[in-house]
Design an enzyme around this catalytic site. Structure first.
Site, PDB file in Angstrom:
ATOM      1  N   TYR A 124       0.770  -1.071  -0.083  1.00  0.00           N
ATOM      2  CA  TYR A 124       0.038  -0.041   0.004  1.00  0.00           C
ATOM      3  C   TYR A 124       0.925   1.056   0.120  1.00  0.00           C
ATOM      4  CZ  TYR A 124      -2.785   3.775   1.972  1.00  0.00           C
ATOM      5  OH  TYR A 124      -3.449   5.119   2.228  1.00  0.00           O
ATOM      6  N   LYS A 160       1.493   3.915  -3.227  1.00  0.00           N
ATOM      7  CA  LYS A 160       1.059   5.292  -3.001  1.00  0.00           C
ATOM      8  C   LYS A 160       2.118   6.301  -3.052  1.00  0.00           C
ATOM      9  CE  LYS A 160      -2.284   6.673  -1.822  1.00  0.00           C
ATOM     10  NZ  LYS A 160      -3.497   7.516  -2.477  1.00  0.00           N
TER      11      LYS A 160
END
Length: 493
Positions: free
Chosen positions: A238, A242
């Site tokens: 994640y 990002k």
């Protein structure tokens, strides 16, 4: 700026919102509609095959939520017509060129009308499949940027990232891109997009060639994502994808007006439209749920670690103010880290005390109708002590069960497999959350503080857009808003 109020800026604006079915996205939609009914149009990008199914998803997963209760009461019988006039469900997907808008006339209309793009589309699972996380969090961001460049009246692209793109750092974490400097230099020598897309394609082809089940494909791609993230220096898929999304935005934005907002851990509403509204489990909520049900008897955490949380309504207020203040400004990298650790820190010891007090007074009632008695449990402050605890408390009994199962001709096989699977899941989750339960960083928020000062000095309606984290009284918020909201909107449902 020549403004004395925030609300006039939002009047007659056309805004495209990605991620509107997500927690943050729908709180943003509700706030805009509630405070500025004269907004011109909100386009909500929704994954769907056509307008009819997109509209159905919008009403079912956004407008129909309890979150819109106050707005619904305000408009009464005119609520549906108000929504029909102001909100449009746009079938599409951030992973597709032109965000999946294929009809030329609609594309022309959007590009000539949209003035603000709010990009909150993301997959937030720490161990999401690598192909999915790359497509949404990294390359999906590029698709949004490409679309933004085609919007003739665009005043602002606001992208929601996460404060944890910093990776595993300690001390004061700057409100800039310095944590990505090494990766940015590496990207001068490699074509990251081509390399990673090819690796994903090769891995998927390999699995298809093995006729792997969907479960095997999912687990393999999850593990592959963690492996790639750690290779580049990030703890999970994640935050890595990002971070890469941020890097691509900064490299490719040209003169586009861009603001990046990095929230910390986003929690339930503090005040608006009412305290305690939340959708699904946020990062800390799985711990609260396990604890109140008596299923969480030990926890890996440093009690002194600051738990950096920000209520979602305050985050939305900061986003709206950032849009107003930075509209049409294309210079430099504008980054806001929105959290509480710098100016109003809450540590895990305090959070633990609040949770213990709440469920001592208001115990969870189990399926047999009996109240669950909570204890303070066992706090383990290092990964080594956690592993030792797990070995003594769980791994040794599991080995004993394995031996007994073998002696009795696999009689206890189902029990052994179930127990083993649950233990593997716990260990995997702890390894994923370890960097945050033992996090040693404090997020600098000088830019956010300056934004708040500017708002106070410039806008007469600033109190309607409060994002000053110093005003949060943590015991009151946790005990009277967050935990009751989690119980009402998530656990009891």
């Amino acid at each position: 700026m020549g403004l004395d109020s925030i609300l006039p800026y939002l009047q007659n604006k056309t805004i495209l919102i990605t991620g509107a079915t997500g927690f943050l996205g729908m709180v943003f939609v509700e706030k805009i509609l509630r405070v500025q009914p004269n907004v011109k149009k909100l386009y909500l990008l929704v994954r769907a095959s056509d307008t009819k199914s997109a509209t159905h998803r919008m009403h079912d997963e956004i407008i129909g939520k309890e979150l819109f209760r106050v707005l619904r009461q305000k408009w009464g019988t005119d609520f549906d017509s108000f929504i029909s006039e102001k909100v449009v469900a746009l079938p599409g997907d951030v992973t597709i060129e032109n965000l999946g808008v294929s009809e030329p006339r609609l594309m022309e209309e959007l590009c000539s009308e949209i003035q603000i793009i709010f990009n909150s589309a993301a997959t937030t699972n720490f161990d999401e499949r690598y192909d999915i996380s790359l497509a949404v969090n990294t390359f999906g961001t590029l698709r949004v940027l490409s679309f933004a460049k085609k919007c003739l009246k665009l005043q602002m692209l606001l992208h929601v990232s996460t404060a944890y793109v910093c990776g595993e750092r300690a001390g004061l974490i700057p409100e800039d891109s310095s944590s990505m400097d090494k990766m940015i230099k590496e990207m001068d020598n490699i074509d990251f997009e081509t390399v990673e897309k090819n690796l994903v394609k090769e891995k998927l082809n390999e699995l298809n060639g093995q006729d792997a089940s969907e479960k095997v494909v999912t687990n393999t791609m999850k593990d592959f994502g963690i492996k790639r993230a750690r290779l580049y220096g990030w703890p999970n898929t994640y935050v890595f994808t990002k971070a890469m999304g941020e890097i691509f935005l900064q490299r490719s934005k040209d003169k586009l007006p861009l603001v990046i907002v990095r929230p910390t851990i986003v929690t339930s509403t503090c005040e608006e439209p009412f305290p305690g509204w939340i959708q699904g489990f946020r990062t800390i909520d799985s711990v609260i749920a396990g604890y109140c049900k008596g299923k969480l008897t030990c926890l890996l955490v440093d009690p002194a670690t600051v738990l950096d949380i920000i209520p979602v309504d305050m985050l939305v207020n900061s986003i709206i103010v950032a849009m107003v203040v930075n509209s049409n400004q294309s210079s430099g990298n504008i980054i806001y880290q929105v959290g509480s650790s710098s100016r109003n820190p809450l540590n895990f010891f305090q959070m633990h005390e609040f949770i213990f007090q709440y469920f001592t007074k208001n115990p969870w009632v189990n399926k047999d109708g009996e109240p669950v008695i909570v204890t303070k449990g066992t706090i383990l402050t290092t990964m080594s002590t956690f592993r030792m605890y797990m070995n003594i408390r769980y791994m040794l009994p599991l080995k004993g069960l394995k031996f007994v199962n073998k002696v009795f001709g696999q009689y206890f096989q189902d029990i052994y497999v179930n127990y083993s699977r649950k233990l593997d899941l716990v260990i995997r989750l702890v390894e994923l959350y370890e960097p945050y339960m033992l996090f040693k960083g404090i997020f600098d928020d000088a830019n956010t503080e300056k934004l708040w000062r500017t708002a106070r000095e410039s806008f007469i309606d600033v109190e309607s857009f409060n994002f000053d984290a110093t005003c949060i009284e943590w015991e009151d918020y946790i005990m009277h808003a967050h935990i009751p909201g989690l119980l009402k909107h998530v656990l009891i449902k």
